[in-house]
Design a protein around this motif. Structure first.
Motif, PDB file in Angstrom:
ATOM      1  N   LEU A 161      -8.848   7.953   3.645  1.00 58.74           N
ATOM      2  CA  LEU A 161      -8.720   6.505   3.450  1.00 58.74           C
ATOM      3  C   LEU A 161      -8.835   6.060   1.985  1.00 58.74           C
ATOM      4  O   LEU A 161      -8.005   5.269   1.517  1.00 58.74           O
ATOM      5  N   PRO A 162      -9.836   6.533   1.224  1.00 57.35           N
ATOM      6  CA  PRO A 162      -9.908   6.101  -0.180  1.00 57.35           C
ATOM      7  C   PRO A 162      -8.681   6.494  -1.000  1.00 57.35           C
ATOM      8  O   PRO A 162      -8.400   5.881  -2.032  1.00 57.35           O
ATOM      9  N   LEU A 163      -7.952   7.502  -0.544  1.00 53.11           N
ATOM     10  CA  LEU A 163      -6.745   7.911  -1.254  1.00 53.11           C
ATOM     11  C   LEU A 163      -5.534   7.086  -0.830  1.00 53.11           C
ATOM     12  O   LEU A 163      -4.630   6.835  -1.636  1.00 53.11           O
ATOM     13  N   LEU A 164      -5.510   6.635   0.429  1.00 50.63           N
ATOM     14  CA  LEU A 164      -4.344   5.934   0.963  1.00 50.63           C
ATOM     15  C   LEU A 164      -4.404   4.427   0.767  1.00 50.63           C
ATOM     16  O   LEU A 164      -3.380   3.783   0.502  1.00 50.63           O
ATOM     17  N   LEU A 165      -5.592   3.832   0.897  1.00 54.77           N
ATOM     18  CA  LEU A 165      -5.710   2.377   0.879  1.00 54.77           C
ATOM     19  C   LEU A 165      -5.246   1.728  -0.427  1.00 54.77           C
ATOM     20  O   LEU A 165      -4.617   0.659  -0.392  1.00 54.77           O
ATOM     21  N   PRO A 166      -5.516   2.310  -1.612  1.00 51.58           N
ATOM     22  CA  PRO A 166      -5.045   1.653  -2.840  1.00 51.58           C
ATOM     23  C   PRO A 166      -3.541   1.458  -2.893  1.00 51.58           C
ATOM     24  O   PRO A 166      -3.050   0.495  -3.491  1.00 51.58           O
TER      25      PRO A 166
END
Length: 318
Positions: A161-166
């Motif tokens: 998630l921290p890699l995809l959300l931005p």
């Protein structure tokens, strides 16, 4: 019971070591206790003299933990966020459960494990799986296997998630909401939302709380469905007669969970008692996880692996 207690203490120590060495715990003590139990079972299967204590930890202590867990939830905070958000979460949980049941059926997963995966991914991970298991009379081995697979899948989501959300260009509140809707455990929601700030953490935690509150209604529904299948229609009125009929329809610990939640809402549970009850629920659940690990045979896991892995994967993606 002493063995389960020792495994639980070791799991808690390992989680503390993770915090000190890595800055955060990638695996919680709940999952670590399960893994330790599986390791003990694989290295040296405990004999019959251990069975009674292990069974007591995986069932009775778990049921008491579920009741204590009810005091941790304050529905007022959820309803204060707005009816539209609550309805959206209810719809998402219902859709996720139905979708997982369909995927599990196509993958050839047994019905009990389908229900466990559906409840775990849609509601609150380990707690939902362990709360639903006695209602549907799931085997301890199936429970432990399901928890192991869903925990692995949940960890992948937390890391991704921290890699995809931005790349989605969302506001911090929306990023936190998405984390709360997708990640299956409260600490993991915090871990996934933390890179986006306090606003994201608060939004994610609130949405996750709304999902957790679905645990009681879903377990009640499972209990009623299970009873309806077992009792012929013409015998139902007689079976439900008497003061104890409700306890034949719904397990006592689910009623206790809902009762504690209502008592918390009505301010019948003192504020200073909430944290001790929450800690008691966590400690008892960790012991239950260790006991479940002691009942998991890795050979059975490998045989059920493909269907279960496919169900968990598509359930998380969906």
């Amino acid at each position: 019971m002493l063995l389960c207690l020792l495994l639980s203490a070791f799991a808690a120590a390992l989680e503390m070591a993770e915090h000190r060495l890595l800055g955060k715990a990638w695996l919680e003590s709940l999952n670590l206790a399960l893994l330790l139990g599986v390791g003990i079972r694989t290295a040296c299967k405990p004999g019959p003299r251990w069975a009674a204590g292990t069974r007591f930890c995986s069932r009775t202590l778990l049921n008491i933990a579920i009741v204590c867990l009810g005091a941790s939830f304050a529905p007022n905070a959820v309803f204060g966020a707005g009816l539209h958000l609550l309805l959206a979460v209810v719809a998402l949980v219902a859709t996720s459960i139905v979708f997982t049941l369909l995927v599990g059926s196509l993958a050839g997963l047994p019905m009990q494990q389908r229900v466990l995966v559906a409840c775990g991914n849609a509601i609150c991970g380990n707690s939902a799986i362990m709360a639903a298991a006695p209602v549907i009379h799931a085997q301890d081995e199936d429970v432990g296997t399901t928890i192991a697979f869903t925990a692995a899948g949940g960890l992948v989501i937390v890391l991704a998630l921290p890699l995809l959300l931005p790349s989605l260009n969302l506001t911090p509140e929306a990023q936190g909401t998405l984390a709360g809707l997708t990640v299956y455990a409260v600490p993991q929601v915090v871990a996934a939302a933390a890179p986006f700030g306090q606003t994201a953490i608060h939004a994610g935690t609130l949405v996750k709380l709304m999902r957790v509150l679905m645990l009681g209604p879903v377990c009640l529904l499972l209990g009623l469905i299970g009873t309806a299948r077992k009792i012929p229609m013409q015998e139902a009125p007689q079976a439900q007669a008497g003061s104890s009929a409700i306890f034949r329809l719904v397990p006592w610990y689910i009623l206790g969970f809902v009762g504690m939640m209502v008592a918390r809402t009505a301010s019948l549970v003192p504020t200073q008692a909430v944290e001790p009850l929450s800690l008691a629920a966590t400690a008892l659940t960790i012991m239950a996880m260790a006991a479940l690990g002691l009942s998991v045979d890795l050979r059975t896991v490998m045989r059920a692996g493909r269907a279960l892995a496919l169900t968990v994967f598509f359930s998380l993606i969906g």
